[in-house]
Design a protein around this motif. Structure first.
Motif, PDB file in Angstrom:
ATOM      1  N   SER A 279     105.364  -6.393   3.341  1.00 56.13           N
ATOM      2  CA  SER A 279     104.447  -7.293   4.053  1.00 56.13           C
ATOM      3  C   SER A 279     103.348  -7.772   3.112  1.00 56.13           C
ATOM      4  O   SER A 279     102.991  -8.957   3.092  1.00 56.13           O
ATOM      5  N   LEU A 280     102.810  -6.815   2.330  1.00 56.38           N
ATOM      6  CA  LEU A 280     101.765  -7.175   1.389  1.00 56.38           C
ATOM      7  C   LEU A 280     102.296  -8.116   0.306  1.00 56.38           C
ATOM      8  O   LEU A 280     101.635  -9.084  -0.078  1.00 56.38           O
ATOM      9  N   ALA A 281     103.504  -7.846  -0.196  1.00 57.78           N
ATOM     10  CA  ALA A 281     104.103  -8.714  -1.219  1.00 57.78           C
ATOM     11  C   ALA A 281     104.269 -10.139  -0.685  1.00 57.78           C
ATOM     12  O   ALA A 281     104.026 -11.116  -1.400  1.00 57.78           O
ATOM     13  N   SER A 282     104.651 -10.254   0.592  1.00 57.46           N
ATOM     14  CA  SER A 282     104.790 -11.581   1.197  1.00 57.46           C
ATOM     15  C   SER A 282     103.444 -12.304   1.238  1.00 57.46           C
ATOM     16  O   SER A 282     103.352 -13.509   0.944  1.00 57.46           O
ATOM     17  N   GLU A 283     102.396 -11.567   1.579  1.00 59.36           N
ATOM     18  CA  GLU A 283     101.067 -12.167   1.611  1.00 59.36           C
ATOM     19  C   GLU A 283     100.655 -12.654   0.224  1.00 59.36           C
ATOM     20  O   GLU A 283     100.112 -13.754   0.072  1.00 59.36           O
ATOM     21  N   LEU A 284     100.902 -11.821  -0.793  1.00 59.12           N
ATOM     22  CA  LEU A 284     100.528 -12.188  -2.146  1.00 59.12           C
ATOM     23  C   LEU A 284     101.290 -13.422  -2.624  1.00 59.12           C
ATOM     24  O   LEU A 284     100.723 -14.310  -3.289  1.00 59.12           O
ATOM     25  N   MET A 285     102.571 -13.497  -2.282  1.00 59.05           N
ATOM     26  CA  MET A 285     103.369 -14.656  -2.697  1.00 59.05           C
ATOM     27  C   MET A 285     102.934 -15.916  -1.962  1.00 59.05           C
ATOM     28  O   MET A 285     102.878 -17.005  -2.546  1.00 59.05           O
ATOM     29  N   LEU A 286     102.597 -15.785  -0.679  1.00 62.13           N
ATOM     30  CA  LEU A 286     102.097 -16.950   0.055  1.00 62.13           C
ATOM     31  C   LEU A 286     100.775 -17.427  -0.545  1.00 62.13           C
ATOM     32  O   LEU A 286     100.516 -18.631  -0.622  1.00 62.13           O
ATOM     33  N   GLY A 287      99.943 -16.462  -0.962  1.00 57.80           N
ATOM     34  CA  GLY A 287      98.695 -16.831  -1.621  1.00 57.80           C
ATOM     35  C   GLY A 287      98.945 -17.569  -2.922  1.00 57.80           C
ATOM     36  O   GLY A 287      98.246 -18.535  -3.252  1.00 57.80           O
TER      37      GLY A 287
END
Length: 465
Positions: A279-287
């Motif tokens: 979930s965190l990796a997805s947030e970082l990639m969206l950022g």
């Protein structure tokens, strides 16, 4: 009819006899004009020769949707048109509009040709050949210069766009893979018989219980990753080398992991931590995608500002905006150069044609970079100058030799090798700053570098710009 005595005082007609002056006067007609009158139009057949007797006339050229002031007829004896006297395809090179009341001698081109053929036939042949040669050379030179300038800007823009576009593409590809892993970890978490209350508690830990504190150094981050990897290995969580870096980047520490272990004891711990990490990796990639696409939007906005799209010819602008958009457009050429911005943000806005001023900044910045051979420091200062603005572009190059400084503002003068850009561009810059905007441009130079100063008034004089 125009008085012969009025023609006798014009330097252009020195050498003509009284009889010739009388013939010229009788060949045309004296016309009066008032401020705002359009006397001739760009590209229309140049069927008349206009000789200024008194008054002022602005000359402007249209390119696309933009009309640009290119000069002013204000000295008696200046002339325009009449090109069909020696060129059957000759057209007016600019549009002439009166800036004040005045008078012109208007002579039909065919009568001018007849007079010229009788008075100086060799001169007519010479002029015809000269016009054809100049027309051919100017056409090829302008086309070549435009292509060189466009190619340079296009290459720089492509280079600037490539980095954020490539970053966004990589992030999207990684996001697709991470999304699949996220769904798989959620499936394994559900298979571990986790309760709804446990999942809600895990989500609360994911979103609200990260470590506080400022930015961490790479060494501190590496130490935290190692501690998390050891903890994960001790608790039987596989893939610790992939989960630990993500948890560390998200600000999670050992204490947080202990809380998760209490919330999800047993087989639910590993899939729970995997779900948090994905979930965190997805947030970082969206950022990362947001940042990359934002950078692309900034570049597009800079191009729009630089090219002056969808804008009025004259408008009130902040000079710093145009300088900054030019720096963005020339970003690739500035590699290796230290750019120092010293802007007085209280400097007044000025009335200007943004597209024209951006041409000035482009020439001056490129000249500074060329003078420093791609290295050194370029300092750009923007400050108040009376009711207007002062822009200084200074370089740390070797300075201009006296012979170069003496001719810096001459048309077509350049110190660059054949094929390198479009010359110094200082003649174009001077015409834009002085003739179109009523400002001033000057150069100071010595062995420690060169400073070009551009002064712009708050308002463009309707009579001079």
């Amino acid at each position: 009819m125009t008085d012969v005595a009025a023609l006798r005082g014009l330097a252009l007609l020195d050498g003509l006899s009284d009889d010739q002056l009388a013939e010229l006067a009788s060949a045309g007609e004296s016309i009066s004009f008032r401020a705002g009158d359009e006397l001739f139009r760009q590209a229309a057949p140049a069927e008349f020769w206009f000789l200024l007797l008194d008054g002022r006339i602005a000359l402007s050229r249209r390119a696309g949707h933009e009309e640009t002031r290119v000069g002013v007829m204000e000295s008696p004896g200046q002339w325009a048109g009449g090109f069909r006297a020696w060129d059957e395809h000759g057209g007016y090179m600019a549009t002439g509009r009166a800036l004040s009341a005045g008078h012109l001698l208007k002579v039909p081109a065919e009568k001018l040709r007849s007079l010229a053929d009788r008075w100086f036939p060799f001169g007519v042949h010479f002029i015809r050949g000269l016009m054809q040669t100049v027309r051919s050379i100017e056409s090829m030179a302008r086309e070549r210069e435009s292509l060189v300038a466009l190619g340079t800007l296009a290459a720089g823009l492509a280079h600037e766009l490539n980095n954020p576009a490539a970053a966004a593409t990589r992030a999207v590809d990684a996001l697709v893979a991470t999304n699949g892993e996220l769904v798989a970890s959620l499936r394994r978490l559900a298979a571990s018989s986790v309760t709804a209350e446990q999942f809600v508690a895990l989500d609360a830990l994911r979103t609200t219980d990260r470590t506080a504190g400022g930015p961490r150094t790479p060494l501190q981050l590496a130490d935290q990753e190692e501690e998390l990897a050891d903890w994960l290995a001790e608790h039987g969580v596989d893939g610790e080398w992939t989960i630990a870096p993500v948890l560390a980047a998200g600000g999670y520490d050992i204490d947080w992991c202990d809380k998760v272990a209490v919330t999800l004891p047993g087989p639910a711990l590993a899939p729970g931590l995997e779900w948090v990490a994905h979930s965190l990796a997805s947030e970082l990639m969206l950022g990362e995608i947001k940042e990359s696409t934002g950078r692309i939007s900034e570049l597009v906005a800079a191009v729009k500002e630089y090219t002056h799209l969808d804008r009025a010819e004259l408008e009130e602008v902040a000079v710093a905006d145009g300088v900054d958009s030019t720096l963005i457009m020339l970003g690739r050429e500035l590699a290796g150069v230290t750019v120092r911005r010293e802007y007085d943000r209280d400097a007044p806005r000025v009335e200007a044609n943004v597209a024209e001023l951006n041409q000035v900044w482009t020439h001056l910045i490129r000249n500074a970079v060329d003078a420093m051979r791609g290295g050194g420091t370029m300092t750009i200062r923007i400050a108040r100058a009376g009711d207007g603005a002062l822009v200084q572009i200074a370089d740390t190059g070797p300075g201009m030799p006296a012979e170069v400084l003496a001719h810096a503002f001459d048309p077509f003068f350049t110190t660059k090798a054949v094929g390198e850009g479009t010359g110094l561009g200082l003649d174009v810059s001077r015409r834009i700053v002085v003739d179109s905007h009523g400002g001033a441009i000057d150069i100071d130079t010595d062995q420690s570098g060169t400073v070009v100063r551009v002064r712009l008034p708050a308002r463009v004089s309707r009579a001079a710009g």
